[in-house]
Structures are given as structure tokens and as C-alpha cells.
Design an enzyme around this catalytic site. Structure first.
Site, mmCIF file in Angstrom:
data_model
loop_
_atom_site.group_PDB
_atom_site.id
_atom_site.type_symbol
_atom_site.label_atom_id
_atom_site.label_comp_id
_atom_site.label_asym_id
_atom_site.label_seq_id
_atom_site.Cartn_x
_atom_site.Cartn_y
_atom_site.Cartn_z
ATOM 1 N N LYS A 142 0.313 3.334 -2.963
ATOM 2 C CA LYS A 142 -0.910 4.137 -3.130
ATOM 3 C C LYS A 142 -0.605 5.640 -3.149
ATOM 4 C CE LYS A 142 -4.284 0.819 -1.302
ATOM 5 N NZ LYS A 142 -3.906 -0.415 -0.693
ATOM 6 N N TYR A 168 -4.249 3.963 8.129
ATOM 7 C CA TYR A 168 -5.598 3.418 8.345
ATOM 8 C C TYR A 168 -6.140 3.876 9.692
ATOM 9 C CZ TYR A 168 -3.111 0.723 4.927
ATOM 10 O OH TYR A 168 -2.317 0.369 3.891
ATOM 11 N N VAL A 223 1.363 -3.721 3.878
ATOM 12 C CA VAL A 223 1.337 -5.007 4.575
ATOM 13 C C VAL A 223 2.568 -5.889 4.299
ATOM 14 C CG1 VAL A 223 -1.170 -5.138 4.912
ATOM 15 C CG2 VAL A 223 -0.164 -6.084 2.818
ATOM 16 N N SER A 269 0.793 -1.241 0.000
ATOM 17 C CA SER A 269 0.000 0.000 0.000
ATOM 18 C C SER A 269 0.820 1.284 0.000
ATOM 19 C CB SER A 269 -0.927 0.019 1.205
ATOM 20 O OG SER A 269 -2.003 -0.840 0.965
ATOM 21 N N TYR A 295 -4.437 -2.089 -10.206
ATOM 22 C CA TYR A 295 -4.380 -2.072 -8.740
ATOM 23 C C TYR A 295 -3.505 -3.212 -8.205
ATOM 24 C CZ TYR A 295 -5.585 -2.396 -3.844
ATOM 25 O OH TYR A 295 -5.484 -2.485 -2.471
HETATM 26 N N1 GLN Z 1 -2.586 -5.867 -1.387
HETATM 27 C C1 GLN Z 1 -3.243 -5.402 -0.214
HETATM 28 C C2 GLN Z 1 -4.745 -5.347 -0.448
HETATM 29 O O1 GLN Z 1 -5.176 -4.895 -1.473
HETATM 30 C C3 GLN Z 1 -2.706 -4.049 0.180
HETATM 31 C C4 GLN Z 1 -3.094 -3.689 1.554
HETATM 32 C C5 GLN Z 1 -2.047 -2.939 2.352
HETATM 33 O O2 GLN Z 1 -0.847 -2.911 2.107
HETATM 34 N N2 GLN Z 1 -2.542 -2.370 3.420
HETATM 35 O O3 GLN Z 1 -5.509 -5.786 0.389
#
Ligand code: GLN
Length: 304
Positions: free
Chosen positions: A66, A240, A258, A63, A188
Site C-alpha cells: 500500500k 492500523y 498480514v 499491505s 487492489y
Molecule cells: N489482503 C488483505 C486485505 O485486503 C490485506 C490486509 C493486510 O495486509 N493488512 O484484507
């Protein structure tokens, strides 16, 4: 400041307490990562770099990417982007569907999954070859042409992507997705699969510490105002439902993934990337959070 010595001291201090984190297990590529790896890299806007541990080992940035896709879309749509995504902290897990229904398909911010999926939809509309152009953008920011997507991770993301599909279908039902679902999700899932080392991550994010300009190439990526706003978004939405904790304890804008990576920005001064795969219950690196808390406490290099 003797950054390397400080890194080493904090690292050894953290070894004395139990790592309560767990590596992400939803895909085999993350579940099989050695949990004991640890790296950190700091880059100053003047170009000095300081490393400790596995700072040159590439890992799945997940993420964290992003922010990069958001920057690409923000530079193109400018303030029109806020018609597609809100800019408020979510206060819910990164893959929550709850708020999306209440907010009629408008994600709370671009750094939760739903928001990043809308950003991918925008990029699919804007770019002729989105996957290639996103990769080229990241390579330019990092100054490293070998940065790549991991196709196996992208494939596993798709295979375990039911919640993300649920989100895009829900948003489409509200009219907030323009393109074909599979094309958007392919972008994505590839975005999630980007791999970088701590050193590459810290370098890639340096423009956010330098008013929107890559210091070593002089390329302007964002205007100073949009740079400030991107940092503000990372501050309020980068972790988050733990964004408040990170702000409280570390005091820097940042973003986690993650894969166990965290990147943080001190505008005008430096970027720092830390990597420790085991995650806390919110999906943020357990030791990474503690490390950065100690780092800004010892050095007093936080923005607050
Ligand atoms: N690949 C993970 C998802 O889409 C990314 C989530 C993350 O890094 N928080 O659920």
C-alpha cells in the site's frame, strides 16, 4: 556495528518466549505458510546489506504494498490526493467499515484497505496499464525484474474479498470511486499478492531513507518534502490500530502486512525488513514487532 551478530542474538532471545501469534487464515495460501520461518535484512543508504535467517525467501507482502501504490499516486496527483483520502490515523482495524460511513466515503488514510482501494482507483485513472505499470515501478525500486504478483493469492483475495467489496461500494455511493469496480478491485487484489523477500523489501524502500532518491540508480521517486510526508504517514498510520505501539516501542516509520512482513525506515541511515508469519490480534507480525523493538533498543538506532 555487527548487525548479523545482533540479529542472531535477538532471534535466539525471542525463541525463549512463546510465539503467541497466529498465521493469517482467510486465504489458503497464507494459512499453509510454515510459521517457523524467520528472516531479517538491513540495508544502509550507502549500500551495505546484512541478513539473517530466511531473508532471501519470498513471501506475500500484502499491505506493505500500500505504501508503494500510494507513492506512485502521490507523485502524480501531489497535494490533490488529499481530496480523495485523509491522512489521519484510523484507530480501527484495517478492514473496518465503521469510520467510512461517518466520514462520507473518505478513508482515514491511504494505508488502510479503504484508502488503498481509493489509491487503486486513482492509478486506474492515471495509468494506461495499471497492473503492469505498478509491477514495473516495484521492479525498478527493487532493482529486481523477477518480482511478481502471485495469481493464486490474487484469486483467493477476490474470493474472500466481501468486506473490501463492501468498502468500494460504500465509497462509490459517496462519489469517491471513478472507475469500474472490478477493474479497481483487480488492481487492489494483485497489489496484495506481490511477493518479495526481506532483502528485496529493504532494498525497495531505500529511497524513503534517502530523501526520495534510489541510492544505487540515482532515480528520484519523490521530492524531499513528499518523502518526509510519506515517512510521517507510515509513522502515524503504518500499523492500523497499533501505530502508537509501534512508534512507542520501535520508534521508526514502518508498514506491516498480514503475510507477517514489516518494513521500517530510518531516514538518512537504513531500511530494515523482518518476516515472521504469525500475527498478533491487530494483524501485525507478533515476533516481527518484538524483534524490531529489541533491535532499536540495543542499537539505539531509532529516530526518537
Ligand atoms: N489482503 C488483505 C486485505 O485486503 C490485506 C490486509 C493486510 O495486509 N493488512 O484484507
Amino acid at each position: 556495528m555487527h548487525y548479523e551478530k545482533i540479529f542472531e542474538e535477538i532471534f535466539h532471545e525471542l525463541q525463549l518466549t512463546e510465539d503467541k501469534g497466529q498465521v493469517a487464515e482467510y486465504i489458503p495460501e497464507l494459512a499453509s505458510v510454515d510459521p517457523n520461518q524467520f528472516g531479517v535484512h538491513l540495508t544502509t543508504v550507502e549500500g551495505a546489506g546484512f541478513s539473517f535467517g530466511d531473508a532471501q525467501t519470498q513471501f506475500s507482502i500484502q499491505s506493505i504494498a500500500k505504501v508503494l501504490s500510494f507513492v506512485m499516486a502521490y507523485g502524480r496527483l501531489k497535494s490533490e490526493i488529499w481530496e480523495r483520502t485523509n491522512l489521519e490515523p484510523a484507530g480501527t482495524p484495517f478492514n473496518s467499515l465503521l469510520q467510512l460511513e461517518i466520514d462520507m466515503g473518505i478513508p482515514r488514510n491511504p494505508f488502510i484497505n479503504a484508502g488503498a482501494i481509493v489509491i487503486c482507483d486513482i492509478l486506474v485513472s492515471q495509468l494506461a496499464d495499471p497492473k503492469e505499470e505498478v509491477l514495473a515501478f516495484v521492479r525498478r525500486l527493487s532493482g529486481n525484474s523477477s518480482i511478481h504478483y502471485n495469481p493464486r493469492v490474487a484469486r483467493s483475495e477476490k474470493d474472500s474479498g466481501s468486506r473490501n467489496y463492501a468498502m468500494i461500494y460504500l465509497m462509490k455511493s459517496f462519489g469517491n470511486i471513478d472507475n469500474e469496480i472490478e477493474t479497481v478491485m483487480d488492481l487492489y487484489f494483485h497489489l496484495c499478492s506481490l511477493e518479495m523477500s526481506c532483502e528485496e523489501l529493504a532494498t525497495t524502500f531505500l529511497f524513503l531513507a534517502n530523501n526520495g532518491v534510489v541510492p544505487w540508480s540515482d532515480e528520484r521517486i519523490l521530492s524531499p518534502s513528499r518523502t518526509k510526508r510519506t515517512n510521517a504517514l507510515m509513522q502515524t498510520c503504518g500499523f492500523y490500530d497499533e501505530a502508537g505501539q509501534f512508534t512507542f516501542k520501535v520508534g521508526l516509520p514502518g508498514k506491516s502486512g498480514v503475510g507477517g512482513g514489516i518494513v521500517a525506515v530510518h531516514p538518512g541511515k537504513y531500511t530494515i525488513a523482518v518476516w515472521s508469519p504469525p500475527l498478533n490480534s491487530k494483524g501485525n507480525s507478533y515476533r516481527g514487532m518484538l524483534f524490531l523493538e529489541q533491535f532499536t533498543t540495543v542499537t539505539r538506532l531509532s529516530i526518537f
